[in-house]
Scaffold this motif. Structure first.
Motif, PDB file in Angstrom:
ATOM      1  N   TRP A  87       0.887  -1.211   0.081  1.00 33.59           N
ATOM      2  CA  TRP A  87       0.068  -0.016  -0.106  1.00 33.59           C
ATOM      3  C   TRP A  87       0.839   1.110   0.177  1.00 33.59           C
ATOM      4  N   MET A  88       2.071   1.009   0.436  1.00 34.06           N
ATOM      5  CA  MET A  88       3.183   2.304   0.442  1.00 34.06           C
ATOM      6  C   MET A  88       3.306   2.963  -0.937  1.00 34.06           C
ATOM      7  N   GLU A  89       3.263   4.229  -0.964  1.00 31.45           N
ATOM      8  CA  GLU A  89       3.401   4.705  -2.393  1.00 31.45           C
ATOM      9  C   GLU A  89       4.793   4.954  -2.746  1.00 31.45           C
ATOM     10  N   ASP A  90       4.852   5.111  -4.004  1.00 33.16           N
ATOM     11  CA  ASP A  90       6.207   5.451  -4.732  1.00 33.16           C
ATOM     12  C   ASP A  90       7.424   4.358  -4.290  1.00 33.16           C
ATOM     13  N   LEU A  91       6.865   2.969  -4.290  1.00 36.38           N
ATOM     14  CA  LEU A  91       7.932   2.133  -4.000  1.00 36.38           C
ATOM     15  C   LEU A  91       8.541   1.782  -5.349  1.00 36.38           C
ATOM     16  N   ASP A  92      10.089   1.868  -5.254  1.00 36.54           N
ATOM     17  CA  ASP A  92      10.903   1.566  -6.332  1.00 36.54           C
ATOM     18  C   ASP A  92      11.170   0.170  -6.398  1.00 36.54           C
ATOM     19  N   GLU A  93      12.104  -0.401  -7.175  1.00 40.36           N
ATOM     20  CA  GLU A  93      12.389  -1.636  -7.296  1.00 40.36           C
ATOM     21  C   GLU A  93      12.980  -2.384  -5.796  1.00 40.36           C
ATOM     22  N   VAL A  94      13.785  -1.459  -5.139  1.00 35.22           N
ATOM     23  CA  VAL A  94      14.201  -2.157  -4.103  1.00 35.22           C
ATOM     24  C   VAL A  94      13.133  -2.241  -2.940  1.00 35.22           C
ATOM     25  N   GLY A  95      12.190  -0.960  -2.902  1.00 37.77           N
ATOM     26  CA  GLY A  95      11.098  -1.152  -1.919  1.00 37.77           C
ATOM     27  C   GLY A  95      10.217  -2.440  -2.345  1.00 37.77           C
ATOM     28  N   MET A  96       9.978  -2.587  -3.545  1.00 37.16           N
ATOM     29  CA  MET A  96       9.031  -3.805  -3.919  1.00 37.16           C
ATOM     30  C   MET A  96       9.659  -5.081  -3.654  1.00 37.16           C
ATOM     31  N   GLN A  97      11.049  -5.369  -3.486  1.00 31.94           N
ATOM     32  CA  GLN A  97      11.719  -6.380  -2.915  1.00 31.94           C
ATOM     33  C   GLN A  97      11.596  -6.696  -1.487  1.00 31.94           C
ATOM     34  N   VAL A  98      11.625  -5.583  -0.888  1.00 37.43           N
ATOM     35  CA  VAL A  98      11.314  -5.399   0.682  1.00 37.43           C
ATOM     36  C   VAL A  98      10.098  -6.045   0.800  1.00 37.43           C
ATOM     37  N   VAL A  99       8.935  -5.527   0.056  1.00 38.86           N
ATOM     38  CA  VAL A  99       7.639  -5.952   0.368  1.00 38.86           C
ATOM     39  C   VAL A  99       7.521  -7.568   0.184  1.00 38.86           C
ATOM     40  N   GLN A 100       8.078  -8.077  -0.972  1.00 39.72           N
ATOM     41  CA  GLN A 100       8.117  -9.553  -1.244  1.00 39.72           C
ATOM     42  C   GLN A 100       8.662 -10.368  -0.081  1.00 39.72           C
ATOM     43  N   GLU A 101      10.034  -9.708   0.363  1.00 38.50           N
ATOM     44  CA  GLU A 101      10.663 -10.320   1.494  1.00 38.50           C
ATOM     45  C   GLU A 101       9.710 -10.494   2.834  1.00 38.50           C
ATOM     46  N   PHE A 102       8.990  -9.375   3.212  1.00 36.14           N
ATOM     47  CA  PHE A 102       8.188  -9.396   4.334  1.00 36.14           C
ATOM     48  C   PHE A 102       7.084 -10.397   3.928  1.00 36.14           C
ATOM     49  N   ARG A 103       6.545 -10.522   2.757  1.00 31.43           N
ATOM     50  CA  ARG A 103       5.494 -11.343   2.521  1.00 31.43           C
ATOM     51  C   ARG A 103       5.779 -12.774   2.601  1.00 31.43           C
ATOM     52  N   HIS A 104       7.173 -13.137   2.374  1.00 24.92           N
ATOM     53  CA  HIS A 104       7.792 -14.365   2.540  1.00 24.92           C
ATOM     54  C   HIS A 104       8.047 -14.741   4.197  1.00 24.92           C
ATOM     55  N   LYS A 105       8.307 -13.607   4.898  1.00 25.63           N
ATOM     56  CA  LYS A 105       8.398 -13.750   6.211  1.00 25.63           C
ATOM     57  C   LYS A 105       6.929 -14.117   7.012  1.00 25.63           C
ATOM     58  N   ALA A 106       6.102 -13.423   6.606  1.00 27.80           N
ATOM     59  CA  ALA A 106       4.732 -13.455   6.894  1.00 27.80           C
ATOM     60  C   ALA A 106       4.220 -15.057   6.779  1.00 27.80           C
ATOM     61  N   GLN A 107       4.505 -15.641   5.620  1.00 27.38           N
ATOM     62  CA  GLN A 107       4.232 -17.260   5.338  1.00 27.38           C
ATOM     63  C   GLN A 107       4.884 -18.090   6.211  1.00 27.38           C
ATOM     64  N   VAL A 108       6.038 -17.808   6.689  1.00 27.13           N
ATOM     65  CA  VAL A 108       7.022 -18.654   7.342  1.00 27.13           C
ATOM     66  C   VAL A 108       6.297 -18.502   8.686  1.00 27.13           C
ATOM     67  N   ASN A 109       6.115 -17.446   9.203  1.00 29.02           N
ATOM     68  CA  ASN A 109       5.947 -17.064  10.570  1.00 29.02           C
ATOM     69  C   ASN A 109       4.128 -17.576  10.905  1.00 29.02           C
ATOM     70  N   ARG A 110       3.452 -17.419   9.763  1.00 31.63           N
ATOM     71  CA  ARG A 110       2.102 -18.077  10.005  1.00 31.63           C
ATOM     72  C   ARG A 110       2.041 -19.600  10.297  1.00 31.63           C
ATOM     73  N   TYR A 111       3.230 -20.309   9.459  1.00 28.80           N
ATOM     74  CA  TYR A 111       3.112 -21.669   9.755  1.00 28.80           C
ATOM     75  C   TYR A 111       3.475 -21.880  11.146  1.00 28.80           C
ATOM     76  N   ALA A 112       4.638 -21.249  11.479  1.00 25.64           N
ATOM     77  CA  ALA A 112       5.381 -21.365  12.940  1.00 25.64           C
ATOM     78  C   ALA A 112       4.288 -21.048  13.988  1.00 25.64           C
ATOM     79  N   LEU A 113       3.517 -19.995  13.887  1.00 26.24           N
ATOM     80  CA  LEU A 113       2.580 -19.682  14.993  1.00 26.24           C
ATOM     81  C   LEU A 113       1.355 -20.843  15.261  1.00 26.24           C
TER      82      LEU A 113
END
Length: 251
Positions: A87-113
């Motif tokens: 949802w954050m505005e003006d995300l560049d390529e690096v910012g979009m990579q961060v978004v993907q990394e946290f999406r992956h972390k969320a998937q891992v941590n949902r399983y763990a929880l």
């Protein structure tokens, strides 16, 4: 400060520091929005990482703290927060990579929880996920083994699947995986003790003692020695000998 609070398992302090980080990031974001709404050039504020990273990291830390304090619903809510940062505005390529990394972390941590909460029906799915993402293997096995001890699951088959990977990780120890390996070895010792394999339990607790010393964590060391002493009568003479040598080396 957050990393230090996590290392010492001070979850109230983790919450406090994560809240401070979030407030700082939110202030910067709101200021940028205000300038943009007025058509005024946004003042440059140097950050080591994109702003979206700090949003994600503050939510991640709050989610972990709630999870460790047994507050699963709050932990799930924060996982949802850092799973969707696009949802954050003006995300560049690096910012979009961060978004993907946290999406992956969320998937891992949902399983763990859910695994920690005793959702054994998700175990096979989580194992398959870890096989697809071997970089998550050690941390995932730590979660599975801890859940097995807590909920009395027999996971020998799962451990066998990851045996080669565990041995490989143990040969490539570094500052990034020492802590995960320590927790895995300690939980594995508890699991082997519960399964009635006392000498195997001692082997894993000896590994955990070495790692506790390497990490410089006294409370880990005390926890390990207490467990080993409870297994002393069932340990072999050779194992006790190695334990004594280890203690001498640590003086």
């Amino acid at each position: 400060m957050l990393d230090m609070a996590v290392a010492f398992e001070n979850w109230n302090k983790v919450m406090e520091r994560a809240d401070m980080l979030y407030q700082c990031v939110q202030s910067i974001h709101e200021e940028r929005q205000e300038y943009q709404s007025k058509g005024i050039p946004t003042p440059y504020i140097h950050t080591e990482r994109p702003l979206v990273y700090y949003y994600g990291f503050s939510h991640l830390m709050r989610g972990i703290a709630h999870q460790k304090m047994g507050e699963a619903d709050q932990a799930r809510a924060y996982i949802d927060q850092y799973a969707d940062l696009g949802w954050m505005e003006d995300l560049d390529e690096v910012g979009m990579q961060v978004v993907q990394e946290f999406r992956h972390k969320a998937q891992v941590n949902r399983y763990a929880l859910e695994i920690e909460a005793g959702q054994v029906q998700l175990l096979e799915e989580f194992v398959n996920f870890l096989l697809e993402h071997p970089e998550e293997g050690l941390a995932g096995l730590k979660v599975i083994t801890q859940a097995a001890v807590r909920h009395r699951w027999q996971i020998d088959r799962v451990l066998q699947v990851f045996e080669d990977q565990i041995q490989g990780d143990s040969k490539k120890m570094n500052s990034s995986n020492n802590d995960d390996m320590y927790h895995f070895c300690y939980q594995r010792a508890l699991y082997e003790q519960w399964m009635g394999r006392a000498q195997d339990a001692v082997e894993f607790i000896l590994q955990a003692i070495r790692l506790a010393n390497r990490l410089g964590m006294d409370r880990y060391f005390i926890r390990c020695t207490a467990l080993l002493e409870s297994l002393r009568e069932e340990a072999t003479g050779e194992q006790i000998g190695r334990y004594r040598v280890m203690l001498e080396e640590m003086k």
